[in-house]
Design an enzyme around this catalytic site. Structure first.
Site, PDB file in Angstrom:
ATOM      1  N   THR A 122       0.809  -1.210   0.000  1.00  0.00           N
ATOM      2  CA  THR A 122       0.000   0.000   0.000  1.00  0.00           C
ATOM      3  C   THR A 122       0.845   1.265   0.000  1.00  0.00           C
ATOM      4  O   THR A 122       1.975   1.268   0.530  1.00  0.00           O
ATOM      5  CB  THR A 122      -0.908   0.008   1.255  1.00  0.00           C
ATOM      6  OG1 THR A 122      -1.449   1.323   1.425  1.00  0.00           O
ATOM      7  CG2 THR A 122      -0.144  -0.333   2.522  1.00  0.00           C
ATOM      8  N   TYR A 136      -1.635   0.294  10.242  1.00  0.00           N
ATOM      9  CA  TYR A 136      -1.926  -0.401   8.980  1.00  0.00           C
ATOM     10  C   TYR A 136      -0.688  -0.382   8.075  1.00  0.00           C
ATOM     11  O   TYR A 136      -0.244  -1.420   7.582  1.00  0.00           O
ATOM     12  CB  TYR A 136      -3.124   0.268   8.283  1.00  0.00           C
ATOM     13  CG  TYR A 136      -3.353  -0.204   6.872  1.00  0.00           C
ATOM     14  CD1 TYR A 136      -3.864  -1.466   6.605  1.00  0.00           C
ATOM     15  CD2 TYR A 136      -3.048   0.618   5.787  1.00  0.00           C
ATOM     16  CE1 TYR A 136      -4.071  -1.903   5.300  1.00  0.00           C
ATOM     17  CE2 TYR A 136      -3.246   0.201   4.483  1.00  0.00           C
ATOM     18  CZ  TYR A 136      -3.750  -1.058   4.239  1.00  0.00           C
ATOM     19  OH  TYR A 136      -3.943  -1.487   2.941  1.00  0.00           O
TER      20      TYR A 136
HETATM   21  N1  NAD Z   1      -8.840  -0.951  -1.056  1.00  0.00           N
HETATM   22  C1  NAD Z   1      -7.751  -0.201  -1.176  1.00  0.00           C
HETATM   23  O1  NAD Z   1      -7.827   0.987  -1.556  1.00  0.00           O
HETATM   24  C2  NAD Z   1      -6.396  -0.787  -0.888  1.00  0.00           C
HETATM   25  C3  NAD Z   1      -5.284   0.040  -1.027  1.00  0.00           C
HETATM   26  C4  NAD Z   1      -4.017  -0.498  -0.776  1.00  0.00           C
HETATM   27  C5  NAD Z   1      -3.854  -1.828  -0.427  1.00  0.00           C
HETATM   28  N2  NAD Z   1      -4.946  -2.619  -0.279  1.00  0.00           N
HETATM   29  C6  NAD Z   1      -4.738  -4.011   0.102  1.00  0.00           C
HETATM   30  O2  NAD Z   1      -5.402  -4.862  -0.815  1.00  0.00           O
HETATM   31  C7  NAD Z   1      -5.850  -6.047  -0.169  1.00  0.00           C
HETATM   32  C8  NAD Z   1      -7.312  -6.294  -0.509  1.00  0.00           C
HETATM   33  O3  NAD Z   1      -8.066  -5.186  -0.066  1.00  0.00           O
HETATM   34  P1  NAD Z   1      -9.615  -5.038  -0.408  1.00  0.00           P
HETATM   35  O4  NAD Z   1      -9.895  -3.596  -0.550  1.00  0.00           O
HETATM   36  O5  NAD Z   1      -9.972  -5.979  -1.503  1.00  0.00           O
HETATM   37  O6  NAD Z   1     -10.259  -5.524   0.967  1.00  0.00           O
HETATM   38  P2  NAD Z   1     -11.443  -6.564   1.244  1.00  0.00           P
HETATM   39  O7  NAD Z   1     -11.743  -6.478   2.696  1.00  0.00           O
HETATM   40  O8  NAD Z   1     -12.559  -6.382   0.291  1.00  0.00           O
HETATM   41  O9  NAD Z   1     -10.752  -7.953   0.924  1.00  0.00           O
HETATM   42  C9  NAD Z   1      -9.949  -8.646   1.851  1.00  0.00           C
HETATM   43  C10 NAD Z   1     -10.397 -10.097   1.828  1.00  0.00           C
HETATM   44  O10 NAD Z   1      -9.560 -10.843   2.711  1.00  0.00           O
HETATM   45  C11 NAD Z   1     -10.371 -11.681   3.532  1.00  0.00           C
HETATM   46  N3  NAD Z   1      -9.620 -11.872   4.775  1.00  0.00           N
HETATM   47  C12 NAD Z   1      -9.297 -10.935   5.707  1.00  0.00           C
HETATM   48  N4  NAD Z   1      -8.559 -11.499   6.679  1.00  0.00           N
HETATM   49  C13 NAD Z   1      -8.409 -12.815   6.350  1.00  0.00           C
HETATM   50  C14 NAD Z   1      -7.737 -13.910   6.957  1.00  0.00           C
HETATM   51  N5  NAD Z   1      -7.068 -13.779   8.112  1.00  0.00           N
HETATM   52  N6  NAD Z   1      -7.804 -15.109   6.345  1.00  0.00           N
HETATM   53  C15 NAD Z   1      -8.471 -15.258   5.176  1.00  0.00           C
HETATM   54  N7  NAD Z   1      -9.120 -14.262   4.560  1.00  0.00           N
HETATM   55  C16 NAD Z   1      -9.080 -13.054   5.136  1.00  0.00           C
HETATM   56  C17 NAD Z   1     -11.687 -10.947   3.702  1.00  0.00           C
HETATM   57  O11 NAD Z   1     -12.756 -11.816   3.986  1.00  0.00           O
HETATM   58  C18 NAD Z   1     -11.828 -10.293   2.326  1.00  0.00           C
HETATM   59  O12 NAD Z   1     -12.523 -11.129   1.427  1.00  0.00           O
HETATM   60  C19 NAD Z   1      -5.583  -5.840   1.322  1.00  0.00           C
HETATM   61  O13 NAD Z   1      -4.416  -6.553   1.674  1.00  0.00           O
HETATM   62  C20 NAD Z   1      -5.363  -4.341   1.446  1.00  0.00           C
HETATM   63  O14 NAD Z   1      -4.494  -4.026   2.504  1.00  0.00           O
HETATM   64  C21 NAD Z   1      -6.223  -2.129  -0.502  1.00  0.00           C
HETATM   65  O1  GDU Z   2     -16.301   9.931   3.505  1.00  0.00           O
HETATM   66  C1  GDU Z   2     -15.173  10.304   3.151  1.00  0.00           C
HETATM   67  C2  GDU Z   2     -14.127   9.382   2.901  1.00  0.00           C
HETATM   68  C3  GDU Z   2     -12.884   9.875   2.540  1.00  0.00           C
HETATM   69  N1  GDU Z   2     -12.681  11.219   2.421  1.00  0.00           N
HETATM   70  C4  GDU Z   2     -11.376  11.718   2.009  1.00  0.00           C
HETATM   71  O2  GDU Z   2     -11.059  11.136   0.759  1.00  0.00           O
HETATM   72  C5  GDU Z   2      -9.660  10.859   0.672  1.00  0.00           C
HETATM   73  C6  GDU Z   2      -9.458   9.384   0.372  1.00  0.00           C
HETATM   74  O3  GDU Z   2      -9.863   8.640   1.521  1.00  0.00           O
HETATM   75  P1  GDU Z   2     -10.155   7.057   1.473  1.00  0.00           P
HETATM   76  O4  GDU Z   2     -10.667   6.676   2.810  1.00  0.00           O
HETATM   77  O5  GDU Z   2     -10.981   6.750   0.276  1.00  0.00           O
HETATM   78  O6  GDU Z   2      -8.726   6.416   1.211  1.00  0.00           O
HETATM   79  P2  GDU Z   2      -7.344   6.647   1.968  1.00  0.00           P
HETATM   80  O7  GDU Z   2      -6.527   7.582   1.122  1.00  0.00           O
HETATM   81  O8  GDU Z   2      -7.527   6.982   3.388  1.00  0.00           O
HETATM   82  O9  GDU Z   2      -6.692   5.190   1.984  1.00  0.00           O
HETATM   83  C7  GDU Z   2      -6.670   4.272   0.907  1.00  0.00           C
HETATM   84  O10 GDU Z   2      -5.513   4.428   0.144  1.00  0.00           O
HETATM   85  C8  GDU Z   2      -4.323   4.340   0.874  1.00  0.00           C
HETATM   86  C9  GDU Z   2      -3.192   4.536  -0.065  1.00  0.00           C
HETATM   87  O11 GDU Z   2      -3.301   5.738  -0.767  1.00  0.00           O
HETATM   88  C10 GDU Z   2      -4.230   3.009   1.588  1.00  0.00           C
HETATM   89  O12 GDU Z   2      -3.809   2.010   0.732  1.00  0.00           O
HETATM   90  C11 GDU Z   2      -5.507   2.579   2.259  1.00  0.00           C
HETATM   91  O13 GDU Z   2      -5.501   1.191   2.465  1.00  0.00           O
HETATM   92  C12 GDU Z   2      -6.699   2.857   1.464  1.00  0.00           C
HETATM   93  O14 GDU Z   2      -7.821   2.685   2.273  1.00  0.00           O
HETATM   94  C13 GDU Z   2      -9.064  11.279   2.022  1.00  0.00           C
HETATM   95  O15 GDU Z   2      -8.563  12.566   1.889  1.00  0.00           O
HETATM   96  C14 GDU Z   2     -10.276  11.308   2.965  1.00  0.00           C
HETATM   97  O16 GDU Z   2     -10.152  12.231   3.996  1.00  0.00           O
HETATM   98  C15 GDU Z   2     -13.696  12.127   2.658  1.00  0.00           C
HETATM   99  O17 GDU Z   2     -13.494  13.334   2.562  1.00  0.00           O
HETATM  100  N2  GDU Z   2     -14.913  11.636   3.013  1.00  0.00           N
END
Ligand code: NAD
Ligand code: GDU
Length: 329
Positions: A120, A144
Site C-alpha cells: 500500500t 496499517y
Molecule cells: N482498497 C484499497 O484501496 C487498498 C489500497 C491499498 C492496499 N490494499 C490491500 O489490498 C488487499 C485487498 O483489499 P480489499 O480492498 O480488496 O479488501 P477486502 O476487505 O474487500 O478484501 C480482503 C479479503 O480478505 C479476507 N480476509 C481478511 N482477513 C483474512 C484472513 N485472516 N484469512 C483469510 N481471509 C481473510 C476478507 O474476507 C476479504 O474477502 C488488502 O491486503 C489491502 O491491505 C487495498
Molecule cells: O467519507 C469520506 C471518505 C474519505 N474522504 C477523504 O477522501 C480521501 C481518500 O480517503 P479514502 O478513505 O478513500 O482512502 P485513503 O486515502 O484513506 O486510503 C486508501 O488508500 C491508501 C493509499 O493511498 C491506503 O492504501 C488505504 O488502504 C486505502 O484505504 C481522504 O482525503 C479522505 O479524507 C472524505 O473526505 N470523506
C-alpha cells in the site's frame, strides 16, 4: 507463458475478486482462500474453488497449497481500514503481519515459488513531495502501514534466504468496479471516498462528509491517485508473469496512474456522471490523512509494460455507480 496453479488469498474480497476474474478470464488455474470475514462467496466465479480458511492457520494453508499443487500465491487477505488500525493495532498486526508470517511458512513448506503481495501507499506515510517513487523513504504514520511494511520486510528476507521470488505492489487509492458488472466493492461499513459517495448517490446515505478543506492543496481538500480496480488486476497478472519469467528477481512497484485528484474534484465528477448532485457536508480533517499521495508508476509501465484501460475518472466513477445501483436493487 506457463500458467501455474495460483492461490488467491482474499479472493472473495473487493480487489482479490477482480484479480480472480482477470486470471480466470485468461484461463489460469485459480483457487481462492478466504475466511469470508469481509468477503462474499458470490464474488468468486463459478468453477473457481473457494476454500474457507484463515490464512493465519499455517497447517491448514500448507494442506491447501499441497492439495492444489500451488506454485504461486497472490496474497490479498488482510484488514484494510486505517482508523481501525489505530484503535485496534494488535488485531491489525495479527491479521496482516502475523497471518502473512504463517502464510509464508506454509508456502516455504509446500515449495511455492512466487508470491505477489498487496502492499500500500500507506507504507510511505506522508511524503512531502509527489509523485512518489519506490525509492521514497518508507515512514508509515499508522499501524496499517507498518503492518504491511513489516510483511514486505519478511518477504524480502525470506526470499533472499529460501530462494522464492516476490513482488510487492503498493496500491494507491483503488476504486471502481468490474466493467462487466461481475464484482465491485461490497464489504461491510464502507469508508472509502468513492464507495461512500456512490452509496449517497443511490440513497443509502444522506450525504458525504468532506474531511478537511484547509489542506495545502489548490482547493483545500486531499489529493489522491485513484486507480481502477480492473487496471490493478491486470497489473497483477503482468507482475505474476514477471515473477515466473525471472525467478531470480523480486520487485516492489507502485500501482497508480500518476495523476492526483482532490476530494472535491472526485465529487464534482460523480455529480456529472450521476446527473444529480450528492449533498456534501464540509467537516474537520480526519486523523492520519496525508495531504497528497500520487504515484510515480514508471517502474510498472517500463518493466511490466502495463497499459491501463480505465484511467478516465468518469469511467471509474461510472463503473462504481453502476455497481452500487446493482447492489441496491
Ligand atoms: N482498497 C484499497 O484501496 C487498498 C489500497 C491499498 C492496499 N490494499 C490491500 O489490498 C488487499 C485487498 O483489499 P480489499 O480492498 O480488496 O479488501 P477486502 O476487505 O474487500 O478484501 C480482503 C479479503 O480478505 C479476507 N480476509 C481478511 N482477513 C483474512 C484472513 N485472516 N484469512 C483469510 N481471509 C481473510 C476478507 O474476507 C476479504 O474477502 C488488502 O491486503 C489491502 O491491505 C487495498
Ligand atoms: O467519507 C469520506 C471518505 C474519505 N474522504 C477523504 O477522501 C480521501 C481518500 O480517503 P479514502 O478513505 O478513500 O482512502 P485513503 O486515502 O484513506 O486510503 C486508501 O488508500 C491508501 C493509499 O493511498 C491506503 O492504501 C488505504 O488502504 C486505502 O484505504 C481522504 O482525503 C479522505 O479524507 C472524505 O473526505 N470523506
Amino acid at each position: 507463458m506457463s500458467k501455474l496453479p495460483v492461490l488467491v488469498t482474499g479472493g472473495a474480497g473487493y480487489i482479490g475478486s477482480h484479480a480472480v476474474l482477470t486470471l480466470h478470464d485468461a484461463d489460469w488455474q485459480v483457487v481462492v482462500a478466504d475466511n469470508l470475514s469481509n468477503g462474499r462467496r458470490e464474488a468468486v466465479p463459478a468453477g473457481v474453488p473457494l476454500v474457507e480458511v484463515d490464512v493465519g492457520d499455517e497447517a491448514c494453508m500448507e494442506a491447501v497449497l499441497r492439495e492444489h499443487g500451488i506454485q504461486a500465491i497472490m496474497h490479498f487477505a488482510g484488514s484494510i481500514v486505517v482508523p481501525e488500525s489505530v484503535s485496534d493495532p494488535h488485531f491489525y498486526y495479527r491479521n496482516n503481519t502475523v497471518a502473512s508470517h504463517a502464510l509464508i511458512g506454509a508456502a516455504l513448506k509446500a515449495g511455492v515459488r512466487h508470491v505477489l503481495f498487496s502492499s500500500t501507499a500507506a507504507t510511505y506515510g506522508a511524503p512531502e513531495t509527489v509523485p512518489i517513487d519506490e525509492d521514497t523513504p518508507t515512514r508509515p504514520i499508522n499501524p496499517y502501514g507498518h503492518s504491511k511494511l513489516m510483511t514486505e520486510q519478511m518477504l524480502r528476507d525470506c526470499a533472499a534466504a529460501y530462494g522464492f521470488n516476490y513482488g510487492a505492489l503498493r496500491y494507491f487509492n483503488v476504486a471502481g468496479a468490474d466493467p462487466k458488472g461481475r464484482s465491485g466493492q461490497a464489504g461491510k461499513g464502507a469508508t472509502h471516498l468513492l464507495k461512500v459517495a456512490c452509496e449517497a448517490a443511490v440513497g443509502k446515505r444522506t450525504h458525504v462528509d468532506v474531511f478537511g478543506t484547509d489542506y495545502p492543496t489548490p482547493d483545500g481538500t486531499c489529493i489522491r491517485d485513484y486507480i481502477h480496480v480492473s487496471d490493478l488486476a491486470s497489473a497483477h497478472v503482468l507482475a505474476l508473469e514477471g515473477l515466473i519469467a525471472d525467478p531470480a528477481t523480486s520487485f516492489t512497484m507502485n500501482c497508480g496512474y500518476g495523476r492526483g485528484t482532490s476530494v472535491l474534484e472526485m465529487l464534482d465528477a460523480l455529480d456529472r456522471v450521476n446527473g444529480t448532485p450528492v449533498k456534501r457536508v464540509m467537516g474537520e480533517r480526519r486523523a492520519g490523512d496525508p495531504p497528497q499521495l500520487v504515484a510515480s508508476n514508471r517502474r510498472l509501465v517500463e518493466r511490466l509494460g502495463w497499459q491501463p484501460a480505465y484511467a478516465d475518472s468518469e469511467t471509474i466513477i461510472r463503473s462504481a455507480l453502476e455497481w452500487e445501483r446493482r447492489l441496491n436493487r
